[in-house]
Design a protein around this motif. Sequence first.
Motif, PDB file in Angstrom:
ATOM      1  N   SER A  53       0.812  -1.214   0.000  1.00  0.00           N
ATOM      2  CA  SER A  53       0.000   0.000   0.000  1.00  0.00           C
ATOM      3  C   SER A  53       0.850   1.271   0.000  1.00  0.00           C
ATOM      4  N   ASP A  54       2.037   1.224   0.587  1.00  0.00           N
ATOM      5  CA  ASP A  54       2.910   2.403   0.595  1.00  0.00           C
ATOM      6  C   ASP A  54       3.336   2.786  -0.820  1.00  0.00           C
ATOM      7  N   TYR A  55       3.586   1.786  -1.658  1.00  0.00           N
ATOM      8  CA  TYR A  55       4.005   2.059  -3.024  1.00  0.00           C
ATOM      9  C   TYR A  55       2.859   2.624  -3.856  1.00  0.00           C
ATOM     10  N   ALA A  56       1.653   2.171  -3.612  1.00  0.00           N
ATOM     11  CA  ALA A  56       0.501   2.672  -4.351  1.00  0.00           C
ATOM     12  C   ALA A  56       0.248   4.130  -4.027  1.00  0.00           C
ATOM     13  N   GLU A  57       0.423   4.527  -2.785  1.00  0.00           N
ATOM     14  CA  GLU A  57       0.217   5.911  -2.385  1.00  0.00           C
ATOM     15  C   GLU A  57       1.260   6.823  -3.011  1.00  0.00           C
TER      16      GLU A  57
END
Length: 62
Positions: A53-57
Amino acid sequence: MGRGRAKAKQTKVARDLKYRTHETDFGALAQELHGGPDPASRAEEPVEDDEWSDYAERSSRD
């Protein structure tokens, strides 16, 4: 012609609704009308962030 069956069915349904005894849960009705907590949301477990999820943000900010 042909309206007899439809009218008879409507009459039957109307009588069923009028004379049937209903078991109403007034507490649940009050919660729904007043915006109380949804019983389905209470049963769900909290959703944890997945490891990606950190990469998507980051990509959505660019």
